[in-house]
Scaffold this motif. Structure first.
Motif, PDB file in Angstrom:
ATOM      1  N   ILE A 100      -0.153  -1.597 -17.742  1.00 12.94           N
ATOM      2  CA  ILE A 100       0.229  -2.450 -16.550  1.00 12.94           C
ATOM      3  C   ILE A 100       0.900  -1.460 -15.513  1.00 12.94           C
ATOM      4  N   LEU A 101       0.073  -1.502 -14.363  1.00 12.76           N
ATOM      5  CA  LEU A 101       0.651  -0.738 -13.298  1.00 12.76           C
ATOM      6  C   LEU A 101       1.627  -1.785 -12.400  1.00 12.76           C
ATOM      7  N   ALA A 102       2.874  -1.554 -12.094  1.00 19.84           N
ATOM      8  CA  ALA A 102       3.588  -2.305 -11.063  1.00 19.84           C
ATOM      9  C   ALA A 102       3.619  -1.397  -9.794  1.00 19.84           C
ATOM     10  N   CYS A 103       2.996  -1.911  -8.871  1.00 19.22           N
ATOM     11  CA  CYS A 103       2.793  -1.394  -7.532  1.00 19.22           C
ATOM     12  C   CYS A 103       3.517  -2.167  -6.475  1.00 19.22           C
ATOM     13  N   PRO A 104       4.006  -1.736  -5.140  1.00 22.34           N
ATOM     14  CA  PRO A 104       4.492  -2.497  -4.425  1.00 22.34           C
ATOM     15  C   PRO A 104       3.445  -3.459  -3.725  1.00 22.34           C
ATOM     16  N   SER A 105       1.984  -3.221  -3.626  1.00 23.28           N
ATOM     17  CA  SER A 105       1.117  -4.222  -3.419  1.00 23.28           C
ATOM     18  C   SER A 105       0.910  -5.239  -4.278  1.00 23.28           C
ATOM     19  N   GLY A 106       0.943  -4.951  -5.854  1.00 28.42           N
ATOM     20  CA  GLY A 106       0.793  -5.872  -6.612  1.00 28.42           C
ATOM     21  C   GLY A 106       0.954  -5.444  -8.252  1.00 28.42           C
ATOM     22  N   ASP A 107       0.593  -6.091  -9.235  1.00 29.81           N
ATOM     23  CA  ASP A 107       0.488  -5.688 -10.488  1.00 29.81           C
ATOM     24  C   ASP A 107      -0.907  -5.818 -10.968  1.00 29.81           C
ATOM     25  N   TYR A 108      -1.513  -4.516 -11.555  1.00 30.48           N
ATOM     26  CA  TYR A 108      -2.490  -4.374 -12.002  1.00 30.48           C
ATOM     27  C   TYR A 108      -2.624  -4.085 -13.515  1.00 30.48           C
ATOM     28  N   GLU A 109      -3.987  -4.474 -14.065  1.00 27.79           N
ATOM     29  CA  GLU A 109      -4.224  -4.110 -15.486  1.00 27.79           C
ATOM     30  C   GLU A 109      -5.024  -2.731 -15.374  1.00 27.79           C
ATOM     31  N   ALA A 110      -4.896  -1.620 -16.026  1.00 23.59           N
ATOM     32  CA  ALA A 110      -5.747  -0.483 -15.916  1.00 23.59           C
ATOM     33  C   ALA A 110      -6.373  -0.528 -17.671  1.00 23.59           C
ATOM     34  N   THR A 111      -7.555  -0.334 -17.491  1.00 25.06           N
ATOM     35  CA  THR A 111      -8.304  -0.053 -18.848  1.00 25.06           C
ATOM     36  C   THR A 111      -8.954   1.150 -18.792  1.00 25.06           C
ATOM     37  N   PHE A 112      -8.381   2.228 -19.712  1.00 26.83           N
ATOM     38  CA  PHE A 112      -8.763   3.510 -19.692  1.00 26.83           C
ATOM     39  C   PHE A 112      -9.965   3.653 -20.647  1.00 26.83           C
ATOM     40  N   GLU A 113     -10.858   4.665 -20.491  1.00 29.24           N
ATOM     41  CA  GLU A 113     -11.721   5.093 -21.588  1.00 29.24           C
ATOM     42  C   GLU A 113     -11.181   5.897 -22.669  1.00 29.24           C
ATOM     43  N   VAL A 114     -11.450   5.878 -23.958  1.00 25.78           N
ATOM     44  CA  VAL A 114     -10.967   6.640 -24.882  1.00 25.78           C
ATOM     45  C   VAL A 114     -11.793   7.658 -25.491  1.00 25.78           C
ATOM     46  N   ARG A 115     -11.463   8.963 -25.690  1.00 25.73           N
ATOM     47  CA  ARG A 115     -12.341  10.058 -26.195  1.00 25.73           C
ATOM     48  C   ARG A 115     -11.454  10.751 -27.439  1.00 25.73           C
ATOM     49  N   GLY A 134      -1.466  -9.808 -10.168  1.00 19.44           N
ATOM     50  CA  GLY A 134      -0.760 -10.724  -9.014  1.00 19.44           C
ATOM     51  C   GLY A 134      -0.582  -9.848  -7.863  1.00 19.44           C
ATOM     52  N   LYS A 135      -0.630 -10.504  -6.823  1.00 19.24           N
ATOM     53  CA  LYS A 135      -0.339  -9.777  -5.493  1.00 19.24           C
ATOM     54  C   LYS A 135       0.963 -10.026  -4.927  1.00 19.24           C
ATOM     55  N   ARG A 136       1.691  -9.191  -4.472  1.00 17.88           N
ATOM     56  CA  ARG A 136       3.060  -9.401  -4.042  1.00 17.88           C
ATOM     57  C   ARG A 136       3.003  -9.761  -2.212  1.00 17.88           C
ATOM     58  N   GLU A 137       3.611 -10.715  -1.943  1.00 19.28           N
ATOM     59  CA  GLU A 137       3.752 -10.807  -0.517  1.00 19.28           C
ATOM     60  C   GLU A 137       4.775  -9.966   0.174  1.00 19.28           C
ATOM     61  N   PRO A 138       4.653  -9.435   1.209  1.00 28.43           N
ATOM     62  CA  PRO A 138       5.624  -8.544   2.006  1.00 28.43           C
ATOM     63  C   PRO A 138       6.820  -9.378   2.028  1.00 28.43           C
ATOM     64  N   ASP A 139       8.176  -8.516   1.953  1.00 28.72           N
ATOM     65  CA  ASP A 139       9.297  -9.007   2.293  1.00 28.72           C
ATOM     66  C   ASP A 139       9.767  -9.352   3.713  1.00 28.72           C
ATOM     67  N   ILE A 140       9.963 -10.431   4.079  1.00 25.67           N
ATOM     68  CA  ILE A 140      10.243 -10.956   5.386  1.00 25.67           C
ATOM     69  C   ILE A 140      11.642 -10.828   5.825  1.00 25.67           C
ATOM     70  N   ILE A 141      12.361 -10.184   6.669  1.00 21.17           N
ATOM     71  CA  ILE A 141      13.736 -10.170   6.594  1.00 21.17           C
ATOM     72  C   ILE A 141      13.740 -10.844   8.190  1.00 21.17           C
ATOM     73  N   ASN A 142      14.851 -11.842   8.245  1.00 19.10           N
ATOM     74  CA  ASN A 142      15.223 -12.578   9.488  1.00 19.10           C
ATOM     75  C   ASN A 142      16.481 -11.989   9.933  1.00 19.10           C
ATOM     76  N   ASN A 143      16.280 -11.267  11.197  1.00 26.58           N
ATOM     77  CA  ASN A 143      17.370 -10.732  11.618  1.00 26.58           C
ATOM     78  C   ASN A 143      17.948 -11.499  12.812  1.00 26.58           C
ATOM     79  N   TYR A 144      17.577 -12.629  13.126  1.00 26.44           N
ATOM     80  CA  TYR A 144      17.865 -13.443  14.199  1.00 26.44           C
ATOM     81  C   TYR A 144      19.370 -14.122  13.759  1.00 26.44           C
ATOM     82  N   THR A 145      20.187 -14.360  14.664  1.00 26.34           N
ATOM     83  CA  THR A 145      21.272 -14.873  14.975  1.00 26.34           C
ATOM     84  C   THR A 145      21.371 -16.125  15.783  1.00 26.34           C
TER      85      THR A 145
END
Length: 78
Positions: free
Chosen positions: A34-49, A65-76
């Motif tokens: 399982i690869l956890a990246c900033p863009s989302g999570d992926y299942e990687a399947t490798f060849e075995v020799r 699963g795809k991750r949505e970007p963090d939205i930071i609201n800096n308005y006061t």
């Protein structure tokens, strides 16, 4: 001179540390991970020799699963 070398070693360890934007691998079996990246999570399947991963061929990736970007609201409010 020793103090300078020691401080340079400590500073260089912080400068060349892993970037937080890289993917992190969680190895499930020899063929799947399982690869956890900033863009989302992926299942990687490798060849075995010969009971080891074949590092010459690219793994097959499946989006879990795809991750949505963090939205930071800096308005006061006025």
């Amino acid at each position: 001179m020793k103090k300078v070398l020691i401080s340079m070693m400590i500073i260089s360890s912080f400068l060349f540390a892993d970037a937080p934007d890289e993917c992190k691998e969680t190895k499930l079996t020899e063929t799947t991970s399982i690869l956890a990246c900033p863009s989302g999570d992926y299942e990687a399947t490798f060849e075995v020799r010969m009971k080891k991963r074949d590092m010459t061929e690219a793994p097959k990736l499946k989006l879990l699963g795809k991750r949505e970007p963090d939205i930071i609201n800096n308005y006061t409010q006025k």
